[in-house]
Design an enzyme around this catalytic site. Structure first.
Site, PDB file in Angstrom:
ATOM      1  CB  SER A 104      44.382  49.738  48.970  1.00 52.49           C
ATOM      2  OG  SER A 104      43.017  49.445  49.096  1.00 52.49           O
ATOM      3  CG  ASP A 249      39.571  50.360  46.839  1.00 47.70           C
ATOM      4  OD1 ASP A 249      39.298  49.760  45.774  1.00 47.70           O
ATOM      5  OD2 ASP A 249      40.298  49.863  47.714  1.00 47.70           O
ATOM      6  CG  ASP A 251      43.250  48.001  45.316  1.00 48.82           C
ATOM      7  OD1 ASP A 251      42.321  48.544  45.942  1.00 48.82           O
ATOM      8  OD2 ASP A 251      43.771  46.928  45.675  1.00 48.82           O
TER       9      ASP A 251
END
Length: 451
Positions: A104, A249, A251
């Protein structure tokens, strides 16, 4: 012991559990569970595997594929695409599970694995526990992780049109009667999974798009860019005289926006707009313990309820399902619009805000007029080893005294991170200076007692 945190398994690549050996075992035992639960013995189970742009993703992808194939599971490889794309394509391909290789918003040297169920939602606790129990026996050496019968091995396939499928899915969430031809949009792709599809979706809907941080090299993901570093987006919006900025972000499941004046609109601001300014006003919104008190007050003024869940989009989803609502999210930018997607999706959430702008003919700053967040200070205290601050009576007494001190004017939240060895100290207060002072005092106390 559970290998799973609040959002899958995550850590430093090369250190247990994010090692090729462990990941191979994880793929194998997850495959075993899918084979055991397979309702159609004539058809092999299948999974969809996607990833973000981290260099270590290649290694993890190969290990997972080998593990699943060894267990007799077919693998559909889709390459670097946002996490919500994997959720969507898992449903689209009628796969038995989806797997995302990503950490992430973390730096490139971290990586992780998280799973989706066949319906594109987060894996159930029961399924996760079944995987964890089997994994424990394999890791401890009490069970094998090889396929005895070569005829039962799975295959793997590369899905070449996965990107186009997801782009069409995103565009389908935008009202057909509007387009973005009057907007200049700056999108910060975080050098992550949305580096290609994010700008393309906006361009295909007519926007004039300026893409930044859209050249991933495997190690520059989230590096002073994306939703955790909106300052570069703020600067770009002002420089280009853009109408709006969107930051993803690494992902692609979190979004932070910037208005035409360079002001950041976080997840709370996005929820406020979608709940109160859309054509269909929300019945209620599910936030988290981190949702600002200002959001609660603004929604109450509009006659909309706010329910608070534990931190994590999994718990927001559970709250939405329990209430039968469709809108929820976190200040960090996880936004769930369940009438559009089954999981948090930064691109789709951004499109819904742009749709409100098109529908109302208002700028982003106009849509947030009258919405005021209480000053909030968040201090992270890094520990060598994760412990619970509420196990220390001295800290409990300090937290209670501080809460009493600001009663009626704000609130205090102390919690463990679900993904890193951090204690998060959060204070909200009607006075910014007092807020900052109290948060740092409490963080220093945590450091002193727990270090």
């Amino acid at each position: 012991m559970s290998y799973f945190g609040t959002d899958g398994i995550r850590g430093l690549f090369g250190k247990f559990p994010i090692t090729p050996d462990f990941v191979l075992k994880l793929g194998y035992v997850t495959g075993q569970v899918l084979v055991e639960q397979n309702p159609n013995p004539k058809k092999k189970p299948s999974v969809v595997i996607g990833k973000d742009t981290r260099l270590s993703g290649y290694v993890i992808e190969a290990a997972l594929q080998a593990g699943f194939n060894s267990a007799g599971v077919d693998v559909h490889m889709i390459g670097p695409l946002p996490t919500p794309a994997i959720a969507h394509l898992t449903r689209s391909f009628h796969a038995d599970a989806g797997v995302v290789i990503s950490a992430s918003h973390n730096p490139y040297y971290d990586n992780g694995i998280k799973f989706f169920a066949a319906d594109g939602r987060k894996l159930s606790d029961e399924m996760q526990n079944a995987i964890n129990d089997k994994l424990k026996t394999v890791v401890e050496g009490h069970a094998d992780y090889t396929q005895d019968d070569p005829a039962q091995l799975g295959k793997h396939f590369r899905i070449n049109d996965a990107k186009g499928r997801y782009i069409e899915f995103c565009k389908g969430s935008f009202p057909y009667q509007y387009d973005l031809s009057n907007l200049t949009v700056v999108i910060d792709c975080a050098n992550g999974a949305g580096y290609s599809v994010g700008p393309r979706v906006l361009r295909e809907l007519g926007a004039n798009v300026i893409a930044i941080h859209n050249k991933p090299n495997g190690i520059n993901i989230n590096d002073n860019c994306g939703s955790t570093h909106p300052e570069t987006l703020q600067k770009a919006v002002l420089e280009h005289k853009a109408d709006v900025g969107i930051a993803l972000d690494g992902d692609g499941d979190r979004i932070i926006m910037v208005d035409e004046k360079g002001v950041v609109v976080d997840g709370d601001g996005i929820l406020y707009i979608l709940a109160t300014k859309s054509e269909a006003k929300a019945e209620g919104v599910v936030g988290t313990q981190m949702s600002n008190m200002g959001l609660q007050l603004a929604l109450e003024a509009a006659g909309i309820a706010l329910e608070r869940a534990k931190v994590g989009d999994r718990y927001v989803m559970q709250g939405l399902e329990a209430k039968g609502w469709i809108l929820g999210g976190e200040p960090s930018g996880h936004i769930l619009c369940l009438d559009k997607s089954r999981t948090g999706d930064a691109i789709i959430a951004g499109l819904q805000v742009l749709a409100v702008m098109a529908q109302t003919q208002k700028s982003l700053s106009q849509l947030t007029e009258g919405f005021k967040l209480l000053p909030q200070c968040l201090v992270n205290v890094r520990l060598e080893q994760m412990q619970d601050p509420y196990d220390f009576p001295e800290l409990v007494a300090a937290f209670e005294a501080a809460s009493k001190q600001i009663e009626g004017r704000g609130r205090i939240l102390i919690r463990k991170s679900g993904t890193e060895p951090l204690i998060r100290v959060m204070v909200e207060l009607d006075n910014a200076e007092e807020c900052d002072k109290l948060a740092h005092e409490l963080a220093d106390k945590v450091k002193q007692v727990m270090a």
